[in-house]
Design a protein around this motif. Structure first.
Motif, short mmCIF file in Angstrom:
data_model
loop_
_atom_site.label_atom_id
_atom_site.label_comp_id
_atom_site.label_asym_id
_atom_site.label_seq_id
_atom_site.Cartn_x
_atom_site.Cartn_y
_atom_site.Cartn_z
N MET A 95 0.99 -1.28 -0.05
CA MET A 95 0.08 0.11 0.20
C MET A 95 1.13 1.06 0.00
O MET A 95 0.46 2.31 -0.20
CB MET A 95 -1.02 0.22 1.28
CG MET A 95 -0.44 -0.07 2.52
SD MET A 95 0.21 1.15 3.32
CE MET A 95 -1.04 2.32 3.48
N ASN A 138 -3.16 0.57 -2.33
CA ASN A 138 -3.98 -0.92 -2.65
C ASN A 138 -5.29 -0.15 -2.57
O ASN A 138 -6.00 0.18 -1.60
CB ASN A 138 -3.56 -1.61 -1.30
CG ASN A 138 -2.57 -2.63 -1.55
OD1 ASN A 138 -1.93 -2.62 -2.72
ND2 ASN A 138 -1.91 -3.18 -0.34
N LEU A 139 -6.05 -0.98 -3.62
CA LEU A 139 -7.57 -1.15 -3.50
C LEU A 139 -7.87 -2.46 -3.22
O LEU A 139 -7.41 -3.41 -3.97
CB LEU A 139 -8.03 -0.97 -5.02
CG LEU A 139 -9.32 -0.91 -5.18
CD1 LEU A 139 -10.32 -0.09 -4.14
CD2 LEU A 139 -9.80 -0.89 -6.67
N TYR A 140 -8.22 -2.88 -2.01
CA TYR A 140 -8.39 -4.01 -1.31
C TYR A 140 -9.46 -4.90 -2.11
O TYR A 140 -10.59 -4.26 -2.51
CB TYR A 140 -8.54 -4.00 0.22
CG TYR A 140 -7.20 -3.35 0.85
CD1 TYR A 140 -5.98 -4.22 1.01
CD2 TYR A 140 -7.02 -2.09 1.12
CE1 TYR A 140 -5.09 -3.67 1.54
CE2 TYR A 140 -5.95 -1.33 1.71
CZ TYR A 140 -4.84 -2.43 1.97
OH TYR A 140 -3.86 -2.00 2.54
N GLU A 194 -9.57 1.19 0.45
CA GLU A 194 -8.35 1.62 -0.09
C GLU A 194 -7.35 2.22 0.72
O GLU A 194 -7.92 3.18 1.54
CB GLU A 194 -8.55 2.40 -1.44
CG GLU A 194 -9.05 3.47 -1.47
CD GLU A 194 -10.69 3.68 -1.30
OE1 GLU A 194 -10.92 4.70 -0.68
OE2 GLU A 194 -11.39 2.86 -1.81
N PHE A 235 -4.24 7.22 -3.30
CA PHE A 235 -5.77 7.34 -2.91
C PHE A 235 -6.02 8.48 -2.12
O PHE A 235 -7.02 9.27 -1.99
CB PHE A 235 -6.18 6.09 -2.33
CG PHE A 235 -6.38 4.93 -3.07
CD1 PHE A 235 -7.58 4.72 -4.03
CD2 PHE A 235 -5.31 3.82 -3.02
CE1 PHE A 235 -7.51 3.67 -4.79
CE2 PHE A 235 -5.64 2.91 -4.15
CZ PHE A 235 -6.66 2.80 -4.94
N THR A 275 -11.28 -0.47 -11.09
CA THR A 275 -11.83 -0.44 -9.82
C THR A 275 -12.51 -1.62 -9.30
O THR A 275 -13.08 -1.65 -8.25
CB THR A 275 -12.95 0.78 -9.59
OG1 THR A 275 -13.82 0.59 -10.54
CG2 THR A 275 -12.07 2.22 -10.13
N THR A 279 -13.10 -4.87 -7.49
CA THR A 279 -12.63 -5.69 -6.14
C THR A 279 -12.67 -6.85 -6.01
O THR A 279 -12.41 -7.54 -5.00
CB THR A 279 -13.12 -4.73 -4.88
OG1 THR A 279 -14.39 -5.12 -4.70
CG2 THR A 279 -12.82 -3.34 -4.86
N GLY A 310 -5.31 -4.83 -7.41
CA GLY A 310 -5.46 -4.31 -6.20
C GLY A 310 -3.97 -3.23 -5.59
O GLY A 310 -4.41 -2.40 -5.14
N LYS A 355 -1.68 -0.82 -6.57
CA LYS A 355 -1.59 0.38 -7.71
C LYS A 355 0.21 0.35 -8.08
O LYS A 355 0.87 1.06 -6.77
CB LYS A 355 -2.38 1.48 -7.48
CG LYS A 355 -3.98 1.30 -7.15
CD LYS A 355 -4.65 0.36 -8.41
CE LYS A 355 -5.93 0.39 -8.28
NZ LYS A 355 -6.67 -0.39 -9.39
#
Length: 472
Positions: free
Chosen positions: A95, A157-159, A165, A170, A195, A197, A206, A208
């Motif tokens: 992240m 991180n987009l979890y 996130e 972000f 986007t 998840t 997830g 970036k």
């Protein structure tokens, strides 16, 4: 092994997913000398033994260590007693924030994990003591060396499963241009615009990744590395010091930099360089500048690693600077933009994706050592060539050609056959298969060793190795 390509895809997918599958949840990333014993307390530093490392992933071990120095000391004591000489502690998870004091980046306060009950959630850190310094103090007290590892070209991180996130990209919308742009079958797409998840979705990105070509990105990462070098660590290792995959980065910024590299002012990028949606080198044959593109990406990473090495050694020349790479050179190198072979090795003689310039962009001369992930399955421990643990190490020895020491190691939690535990014999054999070829051994990850209680299995493998050193 017949599943080479499939396993490669799985491994690279796990790398892209970041912290989600770093969890140790099961939902998740010849003992011929046994009569000789070693109690783990003898001083082996006075004999010429190869180093043995255990990797400590940040997210996977966060619930265990984030708020407890007592747990750190308990587990590092087991590390010492099993015969390890070093730890590798991850202090910048995917992240992108850090687990040490930095003037350029905030500290991590929560990471994702799976509960024992199968719930996916965040674990909160409430402790205020310095996470990295605690590992340094305890490890050094036990006589263990400390390498601090950080994920390099990542920004957030987009979890999965809608957890949320976090991370720089972000928090700061102006940093979208720092995020890598992928070449998809539908055209260029910035990863921030993906986007989903759902980990089963091909468009789930997830983690970036940041664009390694971008000089602002490089400057930002160098500033974090410089902060890390202020600590009394024995080594610094860059993980994910690479492009996300073969489809990245194709932003206008990178296209312009590539034109400058070629010395041309105009080209039809998606016809002359890389076809839209290309994910493997075999899918991109016949384009005019593809081999130059592969060389340009390797040069980008090579030049950055030189900058990072210089930055570390300007602070402390005694810190051992290293990187982690996947040992499957045939695909990892072109797809990730990393030439980890010796400059004496001409990849163009063996691979259709390389040109004669590619060997000029080896980054080994900037390293003090390198870690090779020999991530094969339980049924592929001994052998030759790629896709066995021993074969990965043998190939690594050939390609590196003695330019720097290399440390090989298995993944004993995510690779085929390891995912449900119960593989003590394979764990023991992994030590023998790798350490007798490589210049050292590492195991990924401590969470798996702890969950499946592989301490004795590792100790047996290390004991057997140490006996051979004693005989010599």
């Amino acid at each position: 092994m017949k599943t080479n390509r499939l396993f490669s895809i799985i491994l690279m997918t796990l790398c892209c997913m970041g912290g989600v599958f770093a969890s140790c949840s099961t939902e998740d990333h010849e003992d011929i000398l046994s009569k000789w014993t070693w109690d783990g307390n003898e001083d082996t530093t006075t004999v010429n033994t190869k180093p043995r490392y255990i990797w400590i992933d940040a997210a996977a071990n966060f619930p265990r260590f984030a708020n407890s120095k007592e747990n750190i000391e308990e587990d590092l004591t087991k590390v010492k007693n099993a015969g390890f000489t070093d730890i590798i502690v991850d202090v910048r998870p995917t992240m992108g924030d850090v687990l040490f004091k930095s003037s350029h980046c905030p500290e991590v306060t929560k990471l994702d994990y799976w509960t024992d009950g199968g719930e996916y959630k965040f674990y909160e850190r409430t402790a205020t003591w310095d996470y990295l310094q605690a590992f340094i103090d305890i490890a050094h007290k036990l006589g263990l060396k400390v390498t601090a590892s950080m994920n390099t070209f990542v920004g957030g991180n987009l979890y999965a499963y809608g957890l949320g996130e976090q991370g720089l990209v972000f928090r700061d919308a102006t940093k979208k241009d720092w995020v890598t742009t992928l070449s998809t079958s539908n055209g260029p797409v910035n990863e921030m615009d993906l986007t989903s998840t759902d980990p089963s979705d091909a468009n789930f990105y997830g983690t970036k990744f940041l664009n390694p070509v971008n000089t602002e990105v490089q400057d930002y990462i160098i500033s974090i590395i410089t902060d890390l070098a202020q600590y009394d660590v024995d080594g610094i290792c860059l993980d994910r010091c690479r492009f996300d995959n073969l489809t990245s980065d194709v932003s206008d910024y990178t296209q312009q930099k590539f034109k400058e590299y070629l010395g041309v002012s105009d080209l039809d990028f998606f016809n002359d360089v890389i076809k839209p949606g290309t994910t493997t080198t075999s899918e991109n044959t016949g384009t005019k500048y593809f081999k130059d593109w592969i060389a340009f990406r390797a040069k980008t990473i090579c030049d950055f690693v030189k900058r990072a090495s210089d930055a570390v050694h300007a602070v402390n020349k005694n810190i051992e600077f290293s990187t982690y790479v996947g040992a499957w050179y045939s695909s990892y190198s072109p797809e990730s933009g990393v030439n980890w072979a010796s400059s004496s090795y001409d990849a163009s003689s063996a691979y259709s994706w390389a040109n004669s310039d590619y060997k000029k962009y080896s980054y080994l001369s900037s390293l003090d050592r390198i870690f090779l992930g020999c991530y094969a399955g339980t049924d592929a421990i001994y052998g030759d060539g790629e896709w066995t643990m021993q074969g990965f190490a043998k190939q690594g020895k050939t390609l590196i050609n003695g330019e720097v020491p290399f440390i090989g190691g298995p993944d004993v939690g995510n690779a085929t056959g390891f995912t449900n535990g119960g593989q003590s014999d394979a764990v023991t054999k992994s030590v023998d298969a790798i350490i007798n070829v490589a210049d050292g051994y590492f195991v990924f990850d401590m969470c798996h060793v702890r969950e499946y209680n592989y301490w004795d299995a590792l100790k047996t493998g290390i004991d057997n190795y140490l006996k051979t050193v004693s005989i010599k």
